[in-house]
Design a protein around this motif. Structure first.
Motif, PDB file in Angstrom:
ATOM      1  N   CYS A 308       0.802  -1.259   0.011  1.00  0.00           N
ATOM      2  CA  CYS A 308       0.183  -0.093  -0.105  1.00  0.00           C
ATOM      3  C   CYS A 308       0.957   1.097  -0.046  1.00  0.00           C
ATOM      4  O   CYS A 308       2.058   0.960   0.065  1.00  0.00           O
ATOM      5  CB  CYS A 308      -0.774   0.110   1.249  1.00  0.00           C
ATOM      6  SG  CYS A 308      -2.099  -1.506   1.190  1.00  0.00           S
ATOM      7  N   GLU A 309       0.283   2.472  -0.308  1.00  0.00           N
ATOM      8  CA  GLU A 309       0.875   3.598  -0.182  1.00  0.00           C
ATOM      9  C   GLU A 309      -0.018   4.470   0.720  1.00  0.00           C
ATOM     10  O   GLU A 309      -1.286   4.524   0.910  1.00  0.00           O
ATOM     11  CB  GLU A 309       0.863   4.071  -1.533  1.00  0.00           C
ATOM     12  CG  GLU A 309       1.502   5.744  -1.608  1.00  0.00           C
ATOM     13  CD  GLU A 309       1.690   6.300  -3.034  1.00  0.00           C
ATOM     14  OE1 GLU A 309       1.112   7.356  -3.310  1.00  0.00           O
ATOM     15  OE2 GLU A 309       2.283   5.653  -3.706  1.00  0.00           O
ATOM     16  N   VAL A 310       0.827   5.485   1.627  1.00  0.00           N
ATOM     17  CA  VAL A 310       0.163   6.087   2.724  1.00  0.00           C
ATOM     18  C   VAL A 310      -0.269   7.419   1.714  1.00  0.00           C
ATOM     19  O   VAL A 310       0.581   8.285   1.264  1.00  0.00           O
ATOM     20  CB  VAL A 310       1.235   6.646   3.765  1.00  0.00           C
ATOM     21  CG1 VAL A 310       0.463   7.836   4.718  1.00  0.00           C
ATOM     22  CG2 VAL A 310       1.657   5.703   4.422  1.00  0.00           C
ATOM     23  N   ALA A 311      -1.797   7.564   1.998  1.00  0.00           N
ATOM     24  CA  ALA A 311      -2.186   8.660   1.384  1.00  0.00           C
ATOM     25  C   ALA A 311      -2.713   9.880   2.404  1.00  0.00           C
ATOM     26  O   ALA A 311      -2.661  11.043   1.743  1.00  0.00           O
ATOM     27  CB  ALA A 311      -3.611   8.116   0.841  1.00  0.00           C
ATOM     28  N   GLY A 312      -2.743   9.691   3.607  1.00  0.00           N
ATOM     29  CA  GLY A 312      -2.821  10.674   4.493  1.00  0.00           C
ATOM     30  C   GLY A 312      -2.785  10.046   5.931  1.00  0.00           C
ATOM     31  O   GLY A 312      -2.841   8.834   6.140  1.00  0.00           O
ATOM     32  N   LEU A 313      -2.440  10.932   6.905  1.00  0.00           N
ATOM     33  CA  LEU A 313      -2.719  10.750   8.333  1.00  0.00           C
ATOM     34  C   LEU A 313      -3.407  11.706   9.137  1.00  0.00           C
ATOM     35  O   LEU A 313      -3.455  12.943   8.708  1.00  0.00           O
ATOM     36  CB  LEU A 313      -1.281  10.770   8.751  1.00  0.00           C
ATOM     37  CG  LEU A 313      -0.213   9.767   8.033  1.00  0.00           C
ATOM     38  CD1 LEU A 313       0.797  10.584   7.311  1.00  0.00           C
ATOM     39  CD2 LEU A 313       0.514   9.041   9.277  1.00  0.00           C
ATOM     40  N   GLU A 314      -4.176  11.354  10.185  1.00  0.00           N
ATOM     41  CA  GLU A 314      -4.800  12.360  10.887  1.00  0.00           C
ATOM     42  C   GLU A 314      -5.075  11.962  12.254  1.00  0.00           C
ATOM     43  O   GLU A 314      -5.072  10.551  12.516  1.00  0.00           O
ATOM     44  CB  GLU A 314      -6.353  12.742  10.350  1.00  0.00           C
ATOM     45  CG  GLU A 314      -7.237  11.675  10.135  1.00  0.00           C
ATOM     46  CD  GLU A 314      -8.443  11.904   9.599  1.00  0.00           C
ATOM     47  OE1 GLU A 314      -9.508  11.083   9.765  1.00  0.00           O
ATOM     48  OE2 GLU A 314      -8.803  12.928   9.196  1.00  0.00           O
ATOM     49  N   THR A 315      -5.184  12.678  13.060  1.00  0.00           N
ATOM     50  CA  THR A 315      -5.421  12.236  14.710  1.00  0.00           C
ATOM     51  C   THR A 315      -6.872  11.781  14.620  1.00  0.00           C
ATOM     52  O   THR A 315      -8.066  12.195  14.213  1.00  0.00           O
ATOM     53  CB  THR A 315      -5.095  13.526  15.653  1.00  0.00           C
ATOM     54  OG1 THR A 315      -3.960  13.761  15.410  1.00  0.00           O
ATOM     55  CG2 THR A 315      -5.348  12.682  17.029  1.00  0.00           C
ATOM     56  N   HIS A 316      -7.026  10.447  15.444  1.00  0.00           N
ATOM     57  CA  HIS A 316      -8.259   9.911  15.476  1.00  0.00           C
ATOM     58  C   HIS A 316      -8.500   9.247  16.878  1.00  0.00           C
ATOM     59  O   HIS A 316      -7.905   8.231  17.314  1.00  0.00           O
ATOM     60  CB  HIS A 316      -8.407   8.760  14.589  1.00  0.00           C
ATOM     61  CG  HIS A 316      -9.612   8.158  14.383  1.00  0.00           C
ATOM     62  ND1 HIS A 316     -10.654   8.687  13.626  1.00  0.00           N
ATOM     63  CD2 HIS A 316     -10.280   7.016  14.989  1.00  0.00           C
ATOM     64  CE1 HIS A 316     -11.934   8.201  13.671  1.00  0.00           C
ATOM     65  NE2 HIS A 316     -11.852   6.707  14.460  1.00  0.00           N
ATOM     66  N   GLY A 317      -8.874  10.367  17.808  1.00  0.00           N
ATOM     67  CA  GLY A 317      -8.708   9.954  19.236  1.00  0.00           C
ATOM     68  C   GLY A 317      -7.289  10.176  19.768  1.00  0.00           C
ATOM     69  O   GLY A 317      -6.991  10.848  19.449  1.00  0.00           O
ATOM     70  N   ASP A 318      -7.107   9.064  20.369  1.00  0.00           N
ATOM     71  CA  ASP A 318      -5.664   8.895  20.889  1.00  0.00           C
ATOM     72  C   ASP A 318      -4.832   7.971  19.882  1.00  0.00           C
ATOM     73  O   ASP A 318      -3.529   7.923  20.283  1.00  0.00           O
ATOM     74  CB  ASP A 318      -5.608   8.448  22.373  1.00  0.00           C
ATOM     75  CG  ASP A 318      -6.167   6.922  22.273  1.00  0.00           C
ATOM     76  OD1 ASP A 318      -6.507   6.566  21.307  1.00  0.00           O
ATOM     77  OD2 ASP A 318      -6.087   6.191  23.366  1.00  0.00           O
ATOM     78  N   ARG A 319      -5.022   8.003  18.738  1.00  0.00           N
ATOM     79  CA  ARG A 319      -4.533   7.382  17.791  1.00  0.00           C
ATOM     80  C   ARG A 319      -4.283   7.985  16.372  1.00  0.00           C
ATOM     81  O   ARG A 319      -4.860   9.077  16.287  1.00  0.00           O
ATOM     82  CB  ARG A 319      -5.103   5.846  17.529  1.00  0.00           C
ATOM     83  CG  ARG A 319      -4.920   4.779  18.599  1.00  0.00           C
ATOM     84  CD  ARG A 319      -5.405   3.690  18.334  1.00  0.00           C
ATOM     85  NE  ARG A 319      -4.879   2.406  19.388  1.00  0.00           N
ATOM     86  CZ  ARG A 319      -4.242   1.353  19.070  1.00  0.00           C
ATOM     87  NH1 ARG A 319      -3.967   1.270  17.784  1.00  0.00           N
ATOM     88  NH2 ARG A 319      -3.667   0.786  20.091  1.00  0.00           N
ATOM     89  N   ILE A 320      -3.593   7.468  15.682  1.00  0.00           N
ATOM     90  CA  ILE A 320      -3.111   8.110  14.330  1.00  0.00           C
ATOM     91  C   ILE A 320      -3.768   7.101  13.211  1.00  0.00           C
ATOM     92  O   ILE A 320      -3.622   5.740  13.242  1.00  0.00           O
ATOM     93  CB  ILE A 320      -1.642   8.216  13.920  1.00  0.00           C
ATOM     94  CG1 ILE A 320      -1.082   9.009  15.088  1.00  0.00           C
ATOM     95  CG2 ILE A 320      -1.604   8.636  12.585  1.00  0.00           C
ATOM     96  CD1 ILE A 320      -1.281  10.509  14.936  1.00  0.00           C
ATOM     97  N   ARG A 321      -4.958   7.789  12.647  1.00  0.00           N
ATOM     98  CA  ARG A 321      -5.564   7.109  11.642  1.00  0.00           C
ATOM     99  C   ARG A 321      -4.674   7.413  10.216  1.00  0.00           C
ATOM    100  O   ARG A 321      -4.645   8.338   9.734  1.00  0.00           O
ATOM    101  CB  ARG A 321      -7.207   7.583  11.479  1.00  0.00           C
ATOM    102  CG  ARG A 321      -7.732   6.927  10.190  1.00  0.00           C
ATOM    103  CD  ARG A 321      -8.083   5.723  10.051  1.00  0.00           C
ATOM    104  NE  ARG A 321      -8.773   5.255  11.422  1.00  0.00           N
ATOM    105  CZ  ARG A 321     -10.102   5.217  11.800  1.00  0.00           C
ATOM    106  NH1 ARG A 321     -11.045   5.646  10.727  1.00  0.00           N
ATOM    107  NH2 ARG A 321     -10.612   4.702  12.657  1.00  0.00           N
ATOM    108  N   VAL A 322      -4.361   6.168   9.712  1.00  0.00           N
ATOM    109  CA  VAL A 322      -3.521   6.145   8.485  1.00  0.00           C
ATOM    110  C   VAL A 322      -4.503   5.722   7.411  1.00  0.00           C
ATOM    111  O   VAL A 322      -5.116   4.519   7.343  1.00  0.00           O
ATOM    112  CB  VAL A 322      -2.225   5.153   8.353  1.00  0.00           C
ATOM    113  CG1 VAL A 322      -1.424   5.381   7.190  1.00  0.00           C
ATOM    114  CG2 VAL A 322      -1.655   5.414   9.643  1.00  0.00           C
TER     115      VAL A 322
END
Length: 364
Positions: A308-322
């Motif tokens: 896969c390829e990382v398209a984006g990252l964002e904070t999701h609660g206390d985790r990082i949603r990739v």
């Protein structure tokens, strides 16, 4: 169910009265057509869920009599047809999103308004209102006007006003949307308690999955004016059938054809599951089940592995949603430490692994 009754003019069919709600809500507005069948037993709380524009609020307004039904619609409440009954004559209570309390009236008189409209004397109506405010824990605020009330207090006054007329159908339109997160938690618990004591039918419209899961006995999911799934909160959360529902409950969802433990997706890739199925199937897994690697793992026990390829990252609660694209578009949840150690950033290549035991396959 019909039965035959003897009358002076002969044997005529009569319809047995049935408690609860039996509705086919059909509303046409230009090119949009809402067609939702909704049934509920007394004491049941049903939540209407769906994306913006799905028709949830239109359905609620039709139940309240604020929007007319099309000719092929129907609305039966406790066996009585309400299709042509004006809103003010329906045994229906409504809690609107912004509560719509009368700003010039006290909390007591806001709640007494309904009974007064139904013919109660001023003294009787105020006695009923006082009782409801006490049940809501608001006896000390009976003389306060809406501007002096907190958001949670205003919500409880609006609920008391809706219940004071002893409705056979209670409609709640995003009843917690105007509250901040902390107040929402407290008021949600109180609302659940009051709904559990309500002996008639309650229909809740919300976009918040937590509100729906906590408050409702059954979920009805509407998309593009149609019901796409319904069931208990646990059933819907475990077996979503559309991308919207999967996102709502936080799952990666795919559709394909199953043969044994293998589900070959419509888009090409294969997912291995522990369930044994044959034919059209869904397969789902939570983002937290995904493990990411910078290099292709050689000794990983996961039977599902995709480049896969990382398209984006964002904070999701206390985790990082990739957000990942590639062989299998998916979402992965990582701790901030894991994301930092992997050096994740948009554009880099990773390998995503999921164990077969962490997937769930079921018939489509």
């Amino acid at each position: 169910m019909t039965r035959l009754e003897e009358t002076s003019t002969g044997r005529q069919p009569a319809v047995a009265r049935t408690a609860g709600l039996d509705a086919r809500i059909v509303v046409e507005r230009g090119s949009f057509r809402l067609d939702v069948t909704l049934t509920a037993a007394p004491g049941e709380v049903v939540a209407l869920l769906g994306p913006n524009g799905a028709g949830k609020t239109t359905a609620l307004r039709a139940l309240a009599g604020l929007v007319p039904l099309a000719v092929d619609g129907r609305l039966l409440l406790d066996g009585s047809a309400l299709d042509r009954t004006p809103p003010e004559a329906r045994p229906v209570g409504v809690v609107f999103q912004d509560y719509l309390l009368f700003p010039h009236l006290t909390a007591l008189d806001n709640v007494a308004f309904g009974p007064r409209c139904r013919g109660a004397s001023k003294a009787e109506a105020r006695a009923v209102a006082a009782n409801w405010l006490e049940r809501m824990g608001l006896a000390d605020h009976a003389g306060a006007r809406p501007r002096r009330l907190s958001g949670g207090q205003a919500q409880r006054v609006a609920l008391a006003r809706a219940l004071a007329t002893r409705p056979r159908l209670l409609l709640l339109d995003e009843p917690l949307a105007a509250l901040d997160a902390r107040t929402r938690l407290e008021v949600r618990a109180g609302l659940r308690r009051h709904l559990a004591e309500f002996e008639a039918v309650a229909v809740l419209v919300t976009h918040d999955p937590l509100d729906a899961m906590v408050l409702a006995d059954r979920l009805v999911v509407v998309e593009h004016g149609r019901v796409v799934q319904e069931g208990t909160p646990s059933d819907v959360a475990r077996r979503p059938r559309t991308d919207y529902i999967a996102r709502l409950v936080g799952l990666n969802l795919y559709r394909g054809v199953a043969e044994g433990h293998t589900v070959r997706l419509d888009t090409g890739p294969v997912i291995i599951s522990t369930e044994v199925l044959t034919g059209p199937a869904f397969v789902a897994f939570p983002p937290a089940a995904v493990t990411l690697f910078r290099e292709r793992p050689s000794g990983a026990s996961a039977r599902n592995l995709w480049r896969c390829e990382v398209a984006g990252l964002e904070t999701h609660g206390d985790r990082i949603r990739v957000d990942l694209t590639g062989e299998l578009p998916l979402a992965a949840d990582l701790t901030t430490v894991a994301a930092a150690e992997l050096g994740l950033q948009p554009g880099i290549t990773v390998w995503a692994a999921v164990k077969a035991a962490q997937t769930h396959a079921y018939p489509a």
